[in-house]
Motif scaffolding. Sequence first.
Motif, short mmCIF file in Angstrom:
data_model
loop_
_atom_site.label_atom_id
_atom_site.label_comp_id
_atom_site.label_asym_id
_atom_site.label_seq_id
_atom_site.Cartn_x
_atom_site.Cartn_y
_atom_site.Cartn_z
N GLU A 45 0.83 -1.21 0.00
CA GLU A 45 0.00 0.00 0.00
C GLU A 45 0.86 1.25 0.00
O GLU A 45 0.56 2.24 -0.70
N THR A 46 1.94 1.22 0.74
CA THR A 46 2.84 2.38 0.79
C THR A 46 3.49 2.61 -0.57
O THR A 46 3.64 3.76 -1.01
N CYS A 47 3.87 1.51 -1.24
CA CYS A 47 4.46 1.62 -2.58
C CYS A 47 3.47 2.24 -3.56
O CYS A 47 3.85 3.06 -4.43
N LYS A 48 2.21 1.87 -3.46
CA LYS A 48 1.17 2.44 -4.33
C LYS A 48 1.01 3.93 -4.07
O LYS A 48 0.83 4.73 -5.00
N GLU A 49 1.07 4.32 -2.80
CA GLU A 49 0.94 5.74 -2.45
C GLU A 49 2.13 6.54 -2.98
O GLU A 49 1.97 7.68 -3.44
N LEU A 50 3.31 5.95 -2.90
CA LEU A 50 4.50 6.62 -3.43
C LEU A 50 4.41 6.77 -4.94
O LEU A 50 4.79 7.79 -5.51
N ASP A 51 3.89 5.73 -5.59
CA ASP A 51 3.79 5.75 -7.05
C ASP A 51 2.76 6.76 -7.53
O ASP A 51 2.95 7.42 -8.56
N SER A 52 1.66 6.89 -6.79
CA SER A 52 0.60 7.84 -7.18
C SER A 52 0.89 9.27 -6.75
O SER A 52 0.24 10.20 -7.21
N LEU A 58 9.31 8.51 2.10
CA LEU A 58 9.33 7.77 3.36
C LEU A 58 10.19 8.50 4.38
O LEU A 58 11.23 9.08 4.03
N ASP A 59 9.75 8.43 5.59
CA ASP A 59 10.61 8.99 6.64
C ASP A 59 11.67 7.96 7.03
O ASP A 59 11.65 6.81 6.58
N ALA A 60 12.59 8.35 7.85
CA ALA A 60 13.72 7.50 8.21
C ALA A 60 13.26 6.23 8.91
O ALA A 60 13.81 5.13 8.68
N ALA A 61 12.24 6.34 9.76
CA ALA A 61 11.77 5.17 10.51
C ALA A 61 11.15 4.13 9.56
O ALA A 61 11.41 2.93 9.67
N GLN A 62 10.34 4.59 8.62
CA GLN A 62 9.72 3.68 7.65
C GLN A 62 10.78 3.04 6.75
O GLN A 62 10.71 1.84 6.44
N THR A 63 11.73 3.85 6.33
CA THR A 63 12.79 3.33 5.46
C THR A 63 13.56 2.23 6.17
O THR A 63 13.84 1.17 5.58
N ASN A 64 13.88 2.46 7.43
CA ASN A 64 14.62 1.45 8.19
C ASN A 64 13.77 0.19 8.40
O ASN A 64 14.27 -0.94 8.27
#
Length: 199
Positions: A45-52, A58-64
């Motif tokens: 879902e996060t990838c879809k949000e980034l694509d759209s 992403l923040d540092a916490a999510q990236t990690n």
Amino acid sequence: GKVEAKEFLEPCKAIATLQIARDVRTSTAVEISTALANLPTDIQETCKELDSGTLPELDAAQTNDFSIRIPSNLLDLDIDDETSTLHTFQDIVQRQQKAREKLIQLLVKSRCQFGANDAARAFYSTEGLADKLQKRKQLLSDALELEGLDTSQIVDNNSGSNKKRDQGQDLEPFSWYTPEEDKEVTAPDSKKQRTSPVV
């Protein structure tokens, strides 16, 4: 309509040739598809949000967190190389599909008649001609004997060929073809006078 056998060659050859290239790249496509499908739902879902563009970044916490949870085989992919491979695979599939569509169109156009009836018709016609020639030869042989000529030598020389011809008649009659039901077989003209050999 009538379709020449060589017209089927092009799409069949294309399908067979492209299948080799498709098989080489299928494993890569399946591996990537399976790996992406097995990603956790929140990551998808996060990838879809980034694509759209809904999620800027992403923040540092999510990236990690994602770097730990995403399989290493996906993280180690060469994106440009794998994207090129997948585009090539897609192109192969599309070209194969077009070749299959053309093949189906030819099959429909030909009504699945590939000249088998023509071959069977020629086969039976040849058989009938051979029988007529054999009978004609026998009549000529009888006529020569009436003239006092010895035809035994001719009979001996032809005995071997007759045996070979008899061996060639072991072929079973075609279950899918009956000369009597073939509309294109012209009936013999019964009004024609048959010429008998001069004796």
